[in-house]
Write a protein that holds these residues in place. Structure first.
Motif, PDB file in Angstrom:
ATOM      1  N   LYS A   1     -15.100 -24.794  55.627  1.00 27.24           N
ATOM      2  CA  LYS A   1     -13.854 -25.541  55.496  1.00 27.24           C
ATOM      3  C   LYS A   1     -12.870 -24.685  54.720  1.00 27.24           C
ATOM      4  O   LYS A   1     -13.013 -24.451  53.532  1.00 27.24           O
ATOM      5  N   MET A   2     -11.878 -24.198  55.409  1.00 28.81           N
ATOM      6  CA  MET A   2     -10.886 -23.319  54.790  1.00 28.81           C
ATOM      7  C   MET A   2      -9.686 -24.142  54.327  1.00 28.81           C
ATOM      8  O   MET A   2      -9.161 -24.965  55.075  1.00 28.81           O
ATOM      9  N   THR A   3      -9.281 -23.902  53.100  1.00 32.44           N
ATOM     10  CA  THR A   3      -8.100 -24.561  52.540  1.00 32.44           C
ATOM     11  C   THR A   3      -7.096 -23.501  52.098  1.00 32.44           C
ATOM     12  O   THR A   3      -7.469 -22.414  51.659  1.00 32.44           O
ATOM     13  N   ARG A   4      -5.856 -23.853  52.206  1.00 30.07           N
ATOM     14  CA  ARG A   4      -4.798 -22.929  51.848  1.00 30.07           C
ATOM     15  C   ARG A   4      -4.323 -23.197  50.428  1.00 30.07           C
ATOM     16  O   ARG A   4      -4.144 -24.336  50.029  1.00 30.07           O
ATOM     17  N   LYS A   5      -4.114 -22.125  49.690  1.00 30.69           N
ATOM     18  CA  LYS A   5      -3.619 -22.240  48.323  1.00 30.69           C
ATOM     19  C   LYS A   5      -2.144 -22.631  48.348  1.00 30.69           C
ATOM     20  O   LYS A   5      -1.406 -22.250  49.255  1.00 30.69           O
ATOM     21  N   PHE A   6      -1.733 -23.391  47.325  1.00 33.51           N
ATOM     22  CA  PHE A   6      -0.312 -23.713  47.205  1.00 33.51           C
ATOM     23  C   PHE A   6       0.488 -22.423  47.086  1.00 33.51           C
ATOM     24  O   PHE A   6       0.145 -21.529  46.316  1.00 33.51           O
TER      25      PHE A   6
ATOM     26  N   VAL B   1     -13.452 -18.719  38.761  1.00 35.18           N
ATOM     27  CA  VAL B   1     -12.121 -18.119  38.902  1.00 35.18           C
ATOM     28  C   VAL B   1     -11.914 -17.853  40.392  1.00 35.18           C
ATOM     29  O   VAL B   1     -12.574 -16.973  40.951  1.00 35.18           O
ATOM     30  N   PRO B   2     -11.061 -18.595  41.051  1.00 32.10           N
ATOM     31  CA  PRO B   2     -10.961 -18.460  42.511  1.00 32.10           C
ATOM     32  C   PRO B   2     -10.390 -17.121  42.930  1.00 32.10           C
ATOM     33  O   PRO B   2      -9.488 -16.572  42.295  1.00 32.10           O
ATOM     34  N   LEU B   3     -10.959 -16.588  43.998  1.00 34.01           N
ATOM     35  CA  LEU B   3     -10.438 -15.389  44.637  1.00 34.01           C
ATOM     36  C   LEU B   3      -9.962 -15.783  46.029  1.00 34.01           C
ATOM     37  O   LEU B   3     -10.742 -16.289  46.844  1.00 34.01           O
ATOM     38  N   TYR B   4      -8.692 -15.576  46.271  1.00 34.94           N
ATOM     39  CA  TYR B   4      -8.097 -15.932  47.552  1.00 34.94           C
ATOM     40  C   TYR B   4      -7.896 -14.678  48.392  1.00 34.94           C
ATOM     41  O   TYR B   4      -7.476 -13.634  47.877  1.00 34.94           O
ATOM     42  N   VAL B   5      -8.191 -14.801  49.666  1.00 37.36           N
ATOM     43  CA  VAL B   5      -7.868 -13.720  50.600  1.00 37.36           C
ATOM     44  C   VAL B   5      -6.467 -13.983  51.129  1.00 37.36           C
ATOM     45  O   VAL B   5      -6.038 -15.132  51.281  1.00 37.36           O
ATOM     46  N   ASN B   6      -5.733 -12.900  51.414  1.00 36.74           N
ATOM     47  CA  ASN B   6      -4.324 -13.063  51.760  1.00 36.74           C
ATOM     48  C   ASN B   6      -4.028 -12.573  53.177  1.00 36.74           C
ATOM     49  O   ASN B   6      -3.929 -13.364  54.103  1.00 36.74           O
ATOM     50  N   LYS B   7      -3.922 -11.277  53.338  1.00 38.75           N
ATOM     51  CA  LYS B   7      -3.481 -10.764  54.631  1.00 38.75           C
ATOM     52  C   LYS B   7      -4.030  -9.372  54.867  1.00 38.75           C
ATOM     53  O   LYS B   7      -4.548  -8.719  53.967  1.00 38.75           O
ATOM     54  N   VAL B   8      -3.906  -8.935  56.111  1.00 40.22           N
ATOM     55  CA  VAL B   8      -4.316  -7.599  56.518  1.00 40.22           C
ATOM     56  C   VAL B   8      -3.184  -6.984  57.328  1.00 40.22           C
ATOM     57  O   VAL B   8      -2.327  -7.694  57.870  1.00 40.22           O
ATOM     58  N   GLY B   9      -3.185  -5.664  57.419  1.00 42.20           N
ATOM     59  CA  GLY B   9      -2.161  -4.991  58.205  1.00 42.20           C
ATOM     60  C   GLY B   9      -2.303  -3.492  58.145  1.00 42.20           C
ATOM     61  O   GLY B   9      -3.006  -2.951  57.270  1.00 42.20           O
ATOM     62  N   PRO B  10      -1.661  -2.786  59.063  1.00 40.42           N
ATOM     63  CA  PRO B  10      -1.716  -1.316  59.062  1.00 40.42           C
ATOM     64  C   PRO B  10      -0.911  -0.728  57.916  1.00 40.42           C
ATOM     65  O   PRO B  10       0.181  -1.215  57.594  1.00 40.42           O
ATOM     66  N   THR B  11      -1.451   0.317  57.319  1.00 43.35           N
ATOM     67  CA  THR B  11      -0.788   0.944  56.178  1.00 43.35           C
ATOM     68  C   THR B  11       0.568   1.523  56.561  1.00 43.35           C
ATOM     69  O   THR B  11       1.517   1.482  55.773  1.00 43.35           O
ATOM     70  N   LYS B  12       0.680   2.051  57.764  1.00 47.41           N
ATOM     71  CA  LYS B  12       1.921   2.698  58.171  1.00 47.41           C
ATOM     72  C   LYS B  12       3.012   1.704  58.559  1.00 47.41           C
ATOM     73  O   LYS B  12       4.180   2.070  58.644  1.00 47.41           O
ATOM     74  N   ASN B  13       2.633   0.460  58.827  1.00 43.70           N
ATOM     75  CA  ASN B  13       3.597  -0.581  59.183  1.00 43.70           C
ATOM     76  C   ASN B  13       3.526  -1.698  58.151  1.00 43.70           C
ATOM     77  O   ASN B  13       2.890  -2.730  58.371  1.00 43.70           O
ATOM     78  N   PRO B  14       4.149  -1.529  56.986  1.00 42.76           N
ATOM     79  CA  PRO B  14       3.959  -2.482  55.889  1.00 42.76           C
ATOM     80  C   PRO B  14       4.380  -3.912  56.211  1.00 42.76           C
ATOM     81  O   PRO B  14       3.813  -4.849  55.670  1.00 42.76           O
ATOM     82  N   SER B  15       5.384  -4.097  57.056  1.00 42.21           N
ATOM     83  CA  SER B  15       5.868  -5.444  57.361  1.00 42.21           C
ATOM     84  C   SER B  15       5.065  -6.108  58.463  1.00 42.21           C
ATOM     85  O   SER B  15       5.276  -7.296  58.745  1.00 42.21           O
ATOM     86  N   GLU B  16       4.163  -5.372  59.074  1.00 40.95           N
ATOM     87  CA  GLU B  16       3.317  -5.938  60.124  1.00 40.95           C
ATOM     88  C   GLU B  16       2.016  -6.414  59.491  1.00 40.95           C
ATOM     89  O   GLU B  16       1.053  -5.670  59.343  1.00 40.95           O
TER      90      GLU B  16
ATOM     91  N   GLY C   1       5.504 -13.398  53.295  1.00 40.11           N
ATOM     92  CA  GLY C   1       4.413 -13.262  54.252  1.00 40.11           C
ATOM     93  C   GLY C   1       3.044 -13.512  53.665  1.00 40.11           C
ATOM     94  O   GLY C   1       2.040 -13.181  54.296  1.00 40.11           O
ATOM     95  N   ASP C   2       2.964 -14.101  52.467  1.00 45.75           N
ATOM     96  CA  ASP C   2       1.671 -14.392  51.855  1.00 45.75           C
ATOM     97  C   ASP C   2       1.074 -15.643  52.487  1.00 45.75           C
ATOM     98  O   ASP C   2       1.770 -16.657  52.663  1.00 45.75           O
ATOM     99  N   ARG C   3      -0.228 -15.582  52.795  1.00 44.59           N
ATOM    100  CA  ARG C   3      -0.957 -16.708  53.355  1.00 44.59           C
ATOM    101  C   ARG C   3      -2.318 -16.756  52.670  1.00 44.59           C
ATOM    102  O   ARG C   3      -3.326 -16.276  53.198  1.00 44.59           O
ATOM    103  N   LEU C   4      -2.374 -17.336  51.485  1.00 49.65           N
ATOM    104  CA  LEU C   4      -3.585 -17.329  50.666  1.00 49.65           C
ATOM    105  C   LEU C   4      -4.552 -18.403  51.124  1.00 49.65           C
ATOM    106  O   LEU C   4      -4.176 -19.573  51.264  1.00 49.65           O
ATOM    107  N   MET C   5      -5.836 -17.993  51.341  1.00 47.92           N
ATOM    108  CA  MET C   5      -6.884 -18.891  51.792  1.00 47.92           C
ATOM    109  C   MET C   5      -8.114 -18.729  50.910  1.00 47.92           C
ATOM    110  O   MET C   5      -8.321 -17.688  50.273  1.00 47.92           O
TER     111      MET C   5
END
Length: 596
Positions: free
Chosen positions: A70-75, A41-56, A84-88
Motif C-alpha cells: 500500500k503506497m501512500t504519498r507524502k504531503f 524516521v521515514p525515508l521517502y523515495v522521490n524520482k528518477v531520471g537521466p543525469t544529462k537531462n535534469p528536467s526529465e 517535480g517532487d513526488r514523494l512516496m
C-alpha cells in the motif's frame, strides 16, 4: 494529490509566509525533529531520471523497484509539486541509531519488460533521489561495465549492471539527524545486458556515526559540495573584472555624453537669447513629449515590468537572507508564485496611473495588464504540461495543483490588480512636461541607417550580453540542474550589469535620435532597452546544442519553453528600466534648456 493541493490552498490563505519553506513547517520552526533510539524516521523515495537531462524526471516506482503493498504519498508543498517532487513511502526502515547489515528489502523475478526498463535506465545513466528527514539523497541505479572500453567480441555490446545493494551512512548529533549519504556496492550487481527473466534480491545496510555538527549546520555539506562543483574562484574574478571594465567604459562615455549635452544646452540657450534658428533636439521640443501610439499596450508593459522588478527585488532579498537552501528549489518556485500574486497591485497602480498621465480615455484598455505576462506563460505551460503528461514525467502538474494556481490568480492576483487600478485612478497623477506640445506633429526626417531601430536594437542587445556571457554558462547549468551552484549573488550582479548598461545605451541612442530630430522615442527606448533579453534567448538556445548533452523532445521543449518565458520577463524588466531612465534624461535636457 488533489488533497495535497487543497491543503496548499488553505495554508496559502492562512499562513502565506510559511508556504515559502519546504518540508515540514513544524520541523522548520522547532529546530528539526528529535528522535529517541529506535524511533521510525521515514525515508521517502522521490524520482528518477537521466543525469544529462535534469528536467526529465519520472516517479521512482515507474521503474520496477521493490515497493510496499500500500503506497501512500507524502504531503507536498506547492513549490515541491512545481519542482517535480513526488514523494512516496518505501520499504526501507532506517530507525534512529539502529545499524543494519545486509537486510533483505525484497526478492523478485524481473520480467523481460522489467529487465528492459532497468537496462534502459542504466544505459541512460539514471539517478534516483530519496528524502530522509527532509534531507535529499542521491544514488545511481547501475553502471556500465568497464568492458565498454574493451568491447565484448561475442556481443559487440557493453554490459549493463544493476546495483542490488546500497549502504546508508547517517550522521547524528544526540537526538537529531544531521547528514545522510548513500553508497552503492559495486561488487553486488546483476548483469541485465541480455533479455531474459532473472531473480534479483535487493538488500541494504545502515551505518550510524556521531558528529559534532549542529542541526543548523547540516546544510553546510551541500554548500561545500556545490561550491566545489562550481569552482567559484575561477569565474567570480572574471565577473568582477567585467563589471569594472564596463563601469569604466560607461563612465568615459557618460562623461562625453554629459559634456555634449551641456554644450548643446548652452548653445541652445545662447541661440534663444539671440533669436536665431534652433537645430537638433531643441527644434523638436514641441513634439518630444507627444504621447506614444498604443497607449494601453505601452502602459500595460511598463506596469507589468514594474511588477516583475518588485518581485525580483523581494526574491533577491530572501536569497541573501538565506531562505533558499541548496537542492530546495521548491522554495524558490513558491516564492516566485506568491511574490507575483502579491505584487499585482504594483502592476495595476503603475499601468493605470501612467495611462491617466498619458491622457488615456478608456481605462478598460489597461486591463491588458491582466494577461500581458500571465497569458503567454500559461499558454506555454499548458503545452509543456501536455508534453510532460504524455511522457508520464513528474514535470506534469496534476489537476489539483493547476486548480490551486488558477485560484491564486483569480482570488489574489486579480483583486490586488483591481485594487492597484483604483489607487491609480483615485490619486489621479498629472504628467507635467517641461515643454508644451503642438497639436500637429512635426514630420520626422529620413534618418541614417545606423540610427534605425533595427541597428540600435542589435547594438544595445549585443554589448550587455557580452558583459554577462562570462558567468552565463554557469547560471544556465545551475538553473537547469546540470550543477547546483550558489549563483544568487552572481545573478544579482549580472542583472545589475544588464540593467545599468541597457538603461545607459537606451539614453545614448535616444540622444542621437533626438539630435536627428526624431521625436518618436517612447517605444524605441523600451525595445532597445529590452533587446539584451532577445540575444540572451538566442545564446541559451545555442548553448543547449553546444554546451550541454541534453536531448529529446521532453527536455528540449521544457528548456526552450521556460527559457523563453524567463527571457520575456527579462525583456519587460529591462525595457521598463530603460524607459524610466530615458524619460528622466529627456526631462532633464529639456528642463535645463529654455522651452517655449
Amino acid at each position: 494529490m488533489a488533497k495535497s493541493s487543497a491543503s496548499d490552498l488553505l495554508l496559502l490563505f492562512l499562513l502565506i509566509g510559511i508556504s515559502t519553506f519546504p518540508g515540514s513547517a513544524t520541523a522548520m520552526f522547532s529546530g528539526g525533529y528529535r528522535y529517541s533510539i529506535g524511533d521510525h524516521v521515514p525515508l521517502y523515495v522521490n524520482k528518477v531520471g537521466p543525469t544529462k537531462n535534469p528536467s526529465e524526471t519520472y516517479q521512482y516506482y515507474d521503474l520496477p523497484f521493490c515497493r510496499p503493498e500500500k503506497m501512500t504519498r507524502k504531503f507536498e508543498w506547492l513549490g515541491e509539486v512545481l519542482n517535480g517532487d513526488r514523494l512516496m513511502d518505501s520499504l526501507y526502515r532506517l530507525n534512529f541509531r539502529e545499524e543494519k547489515k545486509d537486510v533483505a528489502l525484497c526478492k523478485k523475478i524481473l520480467s523481460i519488460k522489467e529487465v528492459e526498463s532497468f537496462r534502459d535506465a542504466v544505459k541512460r545513466d539514471y539517478y534516483y533521489q530519496m528524502c530522509y528527514d527532509d534531507l535529499p539523497v542521491w544514488g545511481y541505479i547501475g553502471r556500465v561495465s568497464k568492458s565498454e572500453m574493451i568491447i565484448d567480441e561475442a556481443s559487440r555490446e557493453p554490459h549493463y549492471l544493476l546495483f542490488t545493494h546500497i549502504t546508508f551512512n547517517v550522521l547524528y548529533n544526540q537526538d537529531q539527524v544531521i547528514e545522510v549519504r548513500v553508497f552503492s556496492d559495486p561488487d553486488r550487481v546483476v548483469d541485465i545486458t541480455d533479455e531474459f527473466k532473472r531473480e534479483v534480491e535487493f538488500t541494504y545496510s545502515v551505518k550510524w556515526e556521531p558528529t559534532s555538527l549542529s542541526f543548523t549546520e547540516r546544510m553546510n555539506r551541500y554548500w561545500r559540495d556545490i561550491q566545489w562543483l562550481g569552482n567559484k574562484d575561477t569565474h567570480i574574478p572574471y565577473l568582477i573584472n567585467s563589471a569594472v571594465s564596463i563601469a569604466f567604459l560607461m563612465f568615459a562615455l557618460g562623461t562625453v555624453l554629459i559634456r555634449a549635452v551641456k554644450t548643446d544646452i548652452n548653445r541652445h540657450t545662447a541661440i534663444g537669447e539671440e533669436d536665431e534658428e534652433e537645430s537638433g533636439w531643441k527644434r523638436i521640443s514641441a513634439d518630444v513629449f507627444r504621447f506614444p501610439q498604443h497607449k494601453a499596450s505601452f502602459c500595460a508593459l511598463v506596469g507589468t515590468g514594474t511588477q516583475l522588478l518588485t518581485m525580483v527585488f523581494i526574491v533577491i532579498i530572501l536569497a541573501f537572507v538565506g531562505v533558499y537552501h541548496p537542492y530546495s528549489r521548491g522554495t524558490l518556485f513558491t516564492s516566485l508564485l506568491v511574490g507575483f500574486a502579491l505584487t499585482s497591485a504594483v502592476a495595476g497602480y503603475t499601468s493605470c496611473s501612467l495611462y491617466i498621465q498619458l491622457e488615456g480615455s478608456r481605462l478598460r484598455d489597461v486591463l491588458l495588464t491582466w494577461f500581458l505576462f500571465t497569458s503567454p506563460v500559461f499558454a506555454t505551460h499548458a503545452v509543456l504540461n501536455m508534453i510532460s503528461a504524455a511522457s508520464n514525467a513528474t514535470s506534469a502538474l496534476p489537476f489539483g495543483t493547476i486548480a490551486v494556481i488558477i485560484l491564486i490568480w483569480a482570488l489574489i492576483t486579480t483583486p490586488l490588480l483591481g485594487l492597484g487600478y483604483v489607487f491609480g485612478k483615485v490619486l489621479n497623477p498629472k504628467f507635467e512636461p517641461p515643454c508644451s506640445t503642438n497639436k500637429i506633429p512635426r514630420p520626422i526626417p529620413k534618418i541614417a541607417w545606423y540610427r534605425s531601430t533595427f541597428f540600435q536594437f542589435i547594438g544595445t542587445g549585443f554589448l550587455p550580453l557580452s558583459a554577462a556571457s562570462i558567468v552565463l554558462p554557469t547560471i544556465i547549468q545551475s538553473i537547469w540542474g546540470l550543477k547546483s551552484l550558489p549563483v544568487y549573488g552572481e545573478l544579482f550582479i549580472m542583472f545589475v550589469i544588464l540593467a545599468v548598461i541597457s538603461a545607459f545605451l537606451s539614453i545614448v541612442c535616444t540622444y542621437f535620435q533626438l539630435c536627428g530630430e526624431d521625436h518618436d522615442w517612447w517605444w524605441r527606448s523600451v525595445i532597445c532597452g529590452g533587446s539584451p533579453a532577445v540575444f540572451m534567448f538566442i545564446y541559451c538556445c545555442c548553448y543547449y546544442f553546444i554546451g550541454t548533452d541534453m536531448s529529446g523532445l521532453l527536455q528540449g521543449s521544457i528548456y526552450m519553453g521556460y527559457t523563453a518565458c524567463a527571457c520575456y520577463a527579462l525583456f519587460l524588466m529591462l525595457g521598463t528600466l530603460s524607459f524610466r531612465s530615458t524619460l528622466c534624461f529627456v526631462r532633464y535636457i529639456y528642463s535645463a534648456s529654455k522651452c517655449d
